[in-house]
Design a protein around this motif. Structure first.
Motif, PDB file in Angstrom:
ATOM      1  N   GLU A 194       9.680   4.764  -2.812  1.00  0.00           N
ATOM      2  CA  GLU A 194       9.095   3.609  -3.512  1.00  0.00           C
ATOM      3  C   GLU A 194       9.528   2.287  -2.869  1.00  0.00           C
ATOM      4  O   GLU A 194      10.688   2.118  -2.515  1.00  0.00           O
ATOM      5  N   ILE A 195       8.597   1.359  -2.778  1.00  0.00           N
ATOM      6  CA  ILE A 195       8.901   0.049  -2.191  1.00  0.00           C
ATOM      7  C   ILE A 195       8.673  -1.024  -3.266  1.00  0.00           C
ATOM      8  O   ILE A 195       7.617  -1.051  -3.912  1.00  0.00           O
ATOM      9  N   ARG A 243       8.689  -6.566  -1.440  1.00  0.00           N
ATOM     10  CA  ARG A 243       9.217  -6.147  -0.145  1.00  0.00           C
ATOM     11  C   ARG A 243       8.104  -5.516   0.697  1.00  0.00           C
ATOM     12  O   ARG A 243       7.138  -4.974   0.166  1.00  0.00           O
ATOM     13  N   TYR A 303       1.818   3.811   4.863  1.00  0.00           N
ATOM     14  CA  TYR A 303       1.706   3.170   3.545  1.00  0.00           C
ATOM     15  C   TYR A 303       0.336   3.398   2.911  1.00  0.00           C
ATOM     16  O   TYR A 303       0.214   3.399   1.687  1.00  0.00           O
ATOM     17  N   VAL A 330       3.828   0.622  -2.585  1.00  0.00           N
ATOM     18  CA  VAL A 330       4.153   0.243  -1.206  1.00  0.00           C
ATOM     19  C   VAL A 330       4.475  -1.255  -1.098  1.00  0.00           C
ATOM     20  O   VAL A 330       4.643  -1.778   0.006  1.00  0.00           O
ATOM     21  N   ALA A 385       7.624  -2.782   4.122  1.00  0.00           N
ATOM     22  CA  ALA A 385       8.338  -1.822   4.963  1.00  0.00           C
ATOM     23  C   ALA A 385       7.946  -2.013   6.412  1.00  0.00           C
ATOM     24  O   ALA A 385       6.761  -2.155   6.742  1.00  0.00           O
ATOM     25  N   SER A 420       3.732  -3.979   1.892  1.00  0.00           N
ATOM     26  CA  SER A 420       3.564  -3.342   3.204  1.00  0.00           C
ATOM     27  C   SER A 420       2.097  -3.334   3.593  1.00  0.00           C
ATOM     28  O   SER A 420       1.205  -3.298   2.752  1.00  0.00           O
ATOM     29  N   VAL A 475      13.074  -2.086   4.774  1.00  0.00           N
ATOM     30  CA  VAL A 475      12.180  -3.099   4.203  1.00  0.00           C
ATOM     31  C   VAL A 475      12.748  -4.505   4.426  1.00  0.00           C
ATOM     32  O   VAL A 475      13.949  -4.676   4.646  1.00  0.00           O
ATOM     33  N   THR A 480      15.686   1.391   1.667  1.00  0.00           N
ATOM     34  CA  THR A 480      15.405   1.862   0.311  1.00  0.00           C
ATOM     35  C   THR A 480      16.065   3.223   0.110  1.00  0.00           C
ATOM     36  O   THR A 480      16.359   3.925   1.083  1.00  0.00           O
ATOM     37  N   ASP A 489      12.129   7.377   2.891  1.00  0.00           N
ATOM     38  CA  ASP A 489      12.826   6.095   2.713  1.00  0.00           C
ATOM     39  C   ASP A 489      12.329   5.126   3.786  1.00  0.00           C
ATOM     40  O   ASP A 489      11.635   5.534   4.732  1.00  0.00           O
ATOM     41  N   HIS A 490      12.660   3.854   3.647  1.00  0.00           N
ATOM     42  CA  HIS A 490      12.125   2.836   4.552  1.00  0.00           C
ATOM     43  C   HIS A 490      13.144   1.757   4.854  1.00  0.00           C
ATOM     44  O   HIS A 490      14.074   1.544   4.080  1.00  0.00           O
TER      45      HIS A 490
END
Ligand code: ADP
Ligand code: MG
Length: 422
Positions: A303-304, A308, A241, A251, A310, A254, A286, A299, A283-284
């Motif tokens: 993008e987060i 949220r 991140y 992020v 991750a 995170s 989250v 995700t 991708d993550h």
């Protein structure tokens, strides 16, 4: 072709192995790393993972078979005061070791007492001495020559097999080794240095480093040292991140290190300038909260959302990394891809572990370093199929960072005449 690590040219050079000594009836002191994870209150302390004890067995068994009078020793945890003694006693280790060796393990309460000297000559073949937690002695962490000389007074041959403790110049690792002329390493140290050495001298390419874990700041030296020899980095864990933030990707909440963003930016540029890869999660997984997540989602992009955080790499990233690993010949992995301690966030790390097991089976070299990464590898179930999982944690990282390990340096006898006389 990779240049390898500039600073390391030492390895096991000038270090004798346990096989170089005649051990029959000799008092052989083996410094082991029995610093195992445990749980439970005083009196009911249970070992949760005995990997380190099992890793010491080949050396101990060899010495037993050769008829040595054995003294084993280790540190265990970080006892700070007298009251900590009960919690940090090596008693559970003595029990487990006794089972594994099918021998009687006699725990010596005071390494500075007359007991070792008195008991050693009469030891029978299926008996070994184990000194109580070395860290109960003030002189241990102070590298006290006085404490070392007491241990040396009942040692004919000194063997260091405590790879995981060899990055610390403590009395049982440094001063004691220097006080005994007949000194060398055991099988575990040999195996560790040989495998880590395969990463540092002309590794087969493509050579990838998979880095993750909690912080970029913990890994800066490793990254610097790997920069010239690897063909690419695959980044995961919380450190990803900081890199994503450096690339302008949001992020959310995170974990990331604000003060390492510029380092991350610079690193991205340096890696690109060398024509190498630096892959980040696409991708993550989250959650809405770290401690008590009520919503866990995947995700669809890197993008987060602002609310949220991750906690693992997502499935697309895991697949991307798996393909990269399958194309590599050498991989070094340090740092879990997510909060693998919780099953909801372990998939990314386990996918990497599976890919490394596959690579090892296909004739590649996969080396895992770092305490948590080793735990993640074990927890994944793929550990037995991997080329090498270092028991070293900090020691393996320092070795790869190019640092000289005090425990190895103290063993070197490049010329007989340089053996210090104390
Ligand atoms: P090692 O001991 O193998 O060198 P580290 O100590 O650097 O590894 O990192 C391990 C820790 O990083 C683990 O406890 C893991 O929970 C944590 N971690 C990994 N990913 C994340 C994340 N996305 N957010 C918070 N912590 C993370
Ligand atoms: Mg760790």
């Amino acid at each position: 072709m990779s240049a390898g690590f500039g600073k390391i040219a030492t390895g096991l050079q000038g270090i004798k192995s346990i096989e170089d000594f005649d051990l029959k009836d000799q008092r052989v002191f083996i410094r082991c790393d029995f610093n195992v994870p445990t749980e439970g209150p005083v009196g009911q302390v249970k070992i949760t993972d005995d990997t380190r004890i099992r890793a010491a067995l080949p050396t101990i068994r060899y010495a037993m078979d050769k008829g040595a009078k054995l003294i084993l020793a280790s540190h265990f945890g970080r006892p700070e005061k007298k009251e900590d003694r009960a919690l940090y006693s090596l008693e559970p280790v003595a029990d487990r070791l006794g089972e594994l060796l099918e021998a009687e393990v006699i725990l010596i309460e005071e390494p500075t007492s007359d007991a070792p000297k008195a008991l050693l000559p009469g030891l029978r073949p299926k008996q070994v001495l184990l000194l109580e937690n070395l860290r109960f002695e003030e002189g241990e962490t102070k590298n006290s020559v006085e404490f070392a000389n007491i241990m040396a007074s009942y040692t004919d041959v000194y063997i260091n097999d405590a790879f995981g403790a060899s990055h610390r110049a403590h009395a049982s690792i440094d001063a004691l080794a220097r006080a005994v002329a007949k000194r060398g390493c055991g099988y575990l140290i040999k195996k560790e240095i040989e495998n880590l050495g395969r990463l540092t001298s002309q590794p087969a390419t493509p050579f990838l480093a998979i880095l993750g874990g909690a912080k970029v700041s913990d890994k800066i030296k490793v990254i610097e040292n790997l920069m010239d020899s690897v063909d690419g980095f695959l980044i995961g864990g919380a450190m990803a991140y900081t890199f994503l933030h450096a690339k302008g990707i949001s992020v959310g909440r995170s974990k990331f290190e604000k003060d390492k963003v510029s380092f991350a930016k610079e690193l991205i540029e340096r890696v690109a300038a060398r024509g190498k890869k630096l892959l980040l999660p696409v991708d993550h997984v989250v959650a809405d909260d770290f401690l008590a997540p009520t919503r866990i989602e995947t995700t669809s992009t890197a993008e987060i959302a602002a609310d949220r955080l991750a906690l693992d790499i997502g499935p697309k990233t895991a697949e991307l990394y798996r393909k990269e690993i399958a194309r590599a010949k050498t991989v070094f992995w340090n740092g879990p891809m997510g909060v693998f301690e919780r099953s909801e966030f372990a998939k990314g790390s386990f996918a990497v572990a599976e890919a490394l097991a596959q690579l090892s089976q296909d004739g590649g070299l996969a080396v895992v370093g770092g305490g948590d990464s080793a735990s993640a590898a074990e927890a994944s179930g793929f550990a037995p199929q991997m080329s090498h999982i270092s028991t070293g944690g900090g020691a393996s990282l320092e070795y790869l960072e190019g640092a000289k390990l005090p425990g190895l340096e103290a063993l070197r006898v490049l010329r007989e005449s340089v053996t210090p006389k104390l």
